[in-house]
Design an enzyme around this catalytic site. Structure first.
Site, PDB file in Angstrom:
ATOM      1  N   LYS A 117      13.667   4.555   0.100  1.00 34.59           N
ATOM      2  CA  LYS A 117      12.792   3.491   0.591  1.00 34.59           C
ATOM      3  C   LYS A 117      11.396   4.057   0.831  1.00 34.59           C
ATOM      4  CE  LYS A 117      12.653  -0.021   4.247  1.00 34.59           C
ATOM      5  NZ  LYS A 117      13.332  -0.498   5.490  1.00 34.59           N
ATOM      6  N   HIS A 119       8.804   2.218   2.240  1.00 31.06           N
ATOM      7  CA  HIS A 119       8.071   1.454   3.245  1.00 31.06           C
ATOM      8  C   HIS A 119       8.902   1.416   4.530  1.00 31.06           C
ATOM      9  CE1 HIS A 119      10.765  -1.407   1.255  1.00 31.06           C
ATOM     10  NE2 HIS A 119      10.781  -2.061   2.401  1.00 31.06           N
TER      11      HIS A 119
END
Length: 238
Positions: A117, A119
């Site tokens: 991921k 963000h």
């Protein structure tokens, strides 16, 4: 093959529930190896509340029993490889605390994302950090292939130390023959091979021996005979 000792009640309950829910079925099943098995355990069906409670309780009992029987062995985090291991590691943590909160109440769980991921909190991992922790991999099944190697690699990259693996069922059969070789050759089981290569205990909530004992106690002689014949043909040499 099957022990003459009584099964713990939690194993008997799990076998009965697996039968009632068609998780444990009997017939003629072609496995990925090409072998024809007289029984099949579909762990993907542990997907309703009482079923996930039963299998996670079985994992917790398996870990707790091994810890009590093995001096100096313990763990800090349960790691569930994405995706099947994710609900298993979380629910087993809960059941461990229910068994003995004083001993297991601070055990954490962690799992990996399939894609990093970029963000929010970001990263590969979700849950408890693994750095400096003793880690047990928890999953439904095990093979000696790439899946377990990937899980071990993630743990090492995160700074954890693998101390064990626990799965739902140990079929207690030798690994399939390499292409072109006879099934009659001497080979160990997948669990045995992983145990030797990694040097850690590989535990199972249920073994084929447990299933045979449980079915014998239920008076299911036909199924018992077929499982014993299958074991005799594919018994590991380890």
């Amino acid at each position: 093959m099957a022990s003459t000792e009584e099964l713990p009640q939690w194993k008997t309950d799990l076998i009965n529930l697996a039968l009632q829910s068609n998780i444990l079925t009997f017939g003629s099943f072609t496995l990925k190896s090409g072998r024809i098995s007289p029984y099949f355990v579909n762990c993907g069906l542990f997907s309703r509340a009482r079923l996930i409670r039963a299998i996670s309780s079985a994992y917790a009992h398996t870990l707790d029993t091994h810890a009590k029987d093995t001096t100096g062995w313990g763990f800090d985090v349960l790691f569930g490889p994405a995706y099947k291991g994710i609900p298993l590691c979380a629910t087993t943590c809960d059941k461990l605390a229910s068994l003995d909160e004083g001993r297991w109440g601070e055990v954490g769980y962690s799992f990996n994302r399939k894609e990093v991921k970029d963000h929010g909190e970001g990263g590969l991992m979700v849950g408890e950090g693994l750095k400096g922790k003793r880690v047990v991999i928890i999953d439904d099944v095990i093979t000696a292939g790439t899946a377990i190697k990937e899980a071990v690699s993630i743990i090492e990259q995160q700074g954890g130390t693998l101390v064990g693996i626990v799965v739902a069922v140990d079929r207690q059969e030798k690994m399939p023959a390499p292409k072109g070789e006879s099934e009659e050759g001497k080979r160990g089981s997948a669990i045995g091979e992983v145990r030797r290569s990694l040097g850690v205990p590989v535990l199972a909530a249920l073994t084929l021996g447990d299933l045979i004992k449980g079915m014998r106690d239920l008076g299911r002689g036909e199924e018992v005979s077929k499982m014993e014949e299958y074991y005799a043909r594919y018994k590991p040499t380890e």
